[in-house]
Write a protein that holds these residues in place. Sequence first.
Motif, PDB file in Angstrom:
ATOM      1  N   GLU A   1       4.484 -23.834  45.230  1.00  0.00           N
ATOM      2  CA  GLU A   1       3.429 -22.820  45.345  1.00  0.00           C
ATOM      3  C   GLU A   1       3.917 -21.667  46.210  1.00  0.00           C
ATOM      4  N   ILE A   2       3.526 -20.446  45.827  1.00  0.00           N
ATOM      5  CA  ILE A   2       3.889 -19.249  46.586  1.00  0.00           C
ATOM      6  C   ILE A   2       2.629 -18.426  46.809  1.00  0.00           C
ATOM      7  N   HIS A   3       2.331 -18.104  48.068  1.00  0.00           N
ATOM      8  CA  HIS A   3       1.204 -17.231  48.407  1.00  0.00           C
ATOM      9  C   HIS A   3       1.754 -15.842  48.734  1.00  0.00           C
ATOM     10  N   VAL A   4       1.176 -14.818  48.101  1.00  0.00           N
ATOM     11  CA  VAL A   4       1.699 -13.459  48.281  1.00  0.00           C
ATOM     12  C   VAL A   4       0.566 -12.476  48.555  1.00  0.00           C
ATOM     13  N   PRO A   5      -0.032 -12.510  49.737  1.00  0.00           N
ATOM     14  CA  PRO A   5      -1.045 -11.497  50.056  1.00  0.00           C
ATOM     15  C   PRO A   5      -0.371 -10.186  50.455  1.00  0.00           C
TER      16      PRO A   5
ATOM     17  N   ILE B   1      -4.615 -27.889  38.699  1.00  0.00           N
ATOM     18  CA  ILE B   1      -3.889 -28.103  37.450  1.00  0.00           C
ATOM     19  C   ILE B   1      -2.392 -28.159  37.722  1.00  0.00           C
ATOM     20  N   THR B   2      -1.912 -27.232  38.532  1.00  0.00           N
ATOM     21  CA  THR B   2      -0.483 -27.171  38.859  1.00  0.00           C
ATOM     22  C   THR B   2      -0.002 -28.469  39.481  1.00  0.00           C
ATOM     23  N   ASN B   3      -0.745 -28.969  40.457  1.00  0.00           N
ATOM     24  CA  ASN B   3      -0.317 -30.170  41.171  1.00  0.00           C
ATOM     25  C   ASN B   3      -0.301 -31.402  40.271  1.00  0.00           C
ATOM     26  N   ALA B   4      -1.347 -31.574  39.471  1.00  0.00           N
ATOM     27  CA  ALA B   4      -1.417 -32.743  38.594  1.00  0.00           C
ATOM     28  C   ALA B   4      -0.403 -32.648  37.456  1.00  0.00           C
TER      29      ALA B   4
ATOM     30  N   ILE C   1       4.840 -21.703  34.913  1.00  0.00           N
ATOM     31  CA  ILE C   1       4.368 -20.893  36.034  1.00  0.00           C
ATOM     32  C   ILE C   1       2.932 -20.480  35.756  1.00  0.00           C
ATOM     33  N   LEU C   2       2.028 -20.823  36.671  1.00  0.00           N
ATOM     34  CA  LEU C   2       0.638 -20.407  36.562  1.00  0.00           C
ATOM     35  C   LEU C   2       0.382 -19.321  37.606  1.00  0.00           C
ATOM     36  N   ILE C   3      -0.238 -18.234  37.182  1.00  0.00           N
ATOM     37  CA  ILE C   3      -0.535 -17.135  38.101  1.00  0.00           C
ATOM     38  C   ILE C   3      -1.956 -17.308  38.621  1.00  0.00           C
ATOM     39  N   GLY C   4      -2.053 -17.690  39.889  1.00  0.00           N
ATOM     40  CA  GLY C   4      -3.349 -17.872  40.515  1.00  0.00           C
ATOM     41  C   GLY C   4      -3.753 -16.638  41.297  1.00  0.00           C
ATOM     42  N   SER C   5      -4.253 -16.833  42.499  1.00  0.00           N
ATOM     43  CA  SER C   5      -4.688 -15.722  43.344  1.00  0.00           C
ATOM     44  C   SER C   5      -4.901 -16.237  44.755  1.00  0.00           C
TER      45      SER C   5
ATOM     46  N   ILE D   1      10.651 -30.894  34.240  1.00  0.00           N
ATOM     47  CA  ILE D   1      10.002 -29.587  34.104  1.00  0.00           C
ATOM     48  C   ILE D   1       9.360 -29.223  35.438  1.00  0.00           C
ATOM     49  N   ALA D   2       9.729 -28.084  35.978  1.00  0.00           N
ATOM     50  CA  ALA D   2       9.187 -27.626  37.260  1.00  0.00           C
ATOM     51  C   ALA D   2       7.900 -26.844  37.014  1.00  0.00           C
ATOM     52  N   VAL D   3       6.901 -27.076  37.866  1.00  0.00           N
ATOM     53  CA  VAL D   3       5.610 -26.394  37.717  1.00  0.00           C
ATOM     54  C   VAL D   3       5.284 -25.657  39.013  1.00  0.00           C
ATOM     55  N   THR D   4       5.031 -24.359  38.891  1.00  0.00           N
ATOM     56  CA  THR D   4       4.816 -23.499  40.060  1.00  0.00           C
ATOM     57  C   THR D   4       3.521 -22.716  39.920  1.00  0.00           C
ATOM     58  N   CYS D   5       2.804 -22.554  41.032  1.00  0.00           N
ATOM     59  CA  CYS D   5       1.634 -21.673  41.066  1.00  0.00           C
ATOM     60  C   CYS D   5       1.943 -20.512  42.008  1.00  0.00           C
ATOM     61  N   ILE D   6       1.830 -19.288  41.503  1.00  0.00           N
ATOM     62  CA  ILE D   6       2.038 -18.094  42.322  1.00  0.00           C
ATOM     63  C   ILE D   6       0.671 -17.463  42.576  1.00  0.00           C
TER      64      ILE D   6
END
Length: 204
Positions: free
Chosen positions: A193-197, A125-128, A97-101, A138-143
């Motif tokens: 990917e999850i967007h949380v504004p 990075i998450t997508n590749a 899990i990568l914490i983006g913005s 292995i699941a890869v997620t960007c929040i």
Amino acid sequence: MKDGNILNNYGKYWLEADLSQQHKIKMITDTLQHERIDVLIYNVGMWEKEGFEDHYDFEQDDPEDIATIINTKITSAITYIQALLPNLRRSESGKIILIGSTAGLDNTNNSQVSFVSSKFGLRGITNALREHVRKDGIAVTCINPGELAAEIPYEAGAEKAISEYNGTRIPVQDIVSLVKCVVSLSKVSCVKEIHVPAITDLNA
């Protein structure tokens, strides 16, 4: 994270390393050796000096500060995760899990060039990375959260964070809940990917 040894704190072990230093990777891999990693979270909280102030000016950014932000938030994300993939492959349901913005999304009207670039880069990075480890299950997620109420101690609770900022910043508890949800999913599912504004953030 600063340099240090493994520390026993309330029954848990912490390995401290300066993520801006590439030579610390060997220290981590030598310490972990063949230990299994079920969940790897890459989260770095750094940005330009006065980056969130109204008077912020990109042209005043120090080139060394720019390089540090990009190195720590993009280069190290790649190299440290790369080094820990053998440990993740030992898990039956590994997750990264990568914490983006939300600043790394399109058209969010944010002028922090280095911060925005680094968060946009995490999405790439998450997508590749997801494609690279798909064969390993292995699941890869960007929040991508909006501005967080990170100054409020976690123990103070979500309501304290909400009232302190009048609902304009996201309680850290919300992001923790999302991470727990992603981690709890079976090995069949992959949240990309999850967007949380914040609901009041019209730019996100």
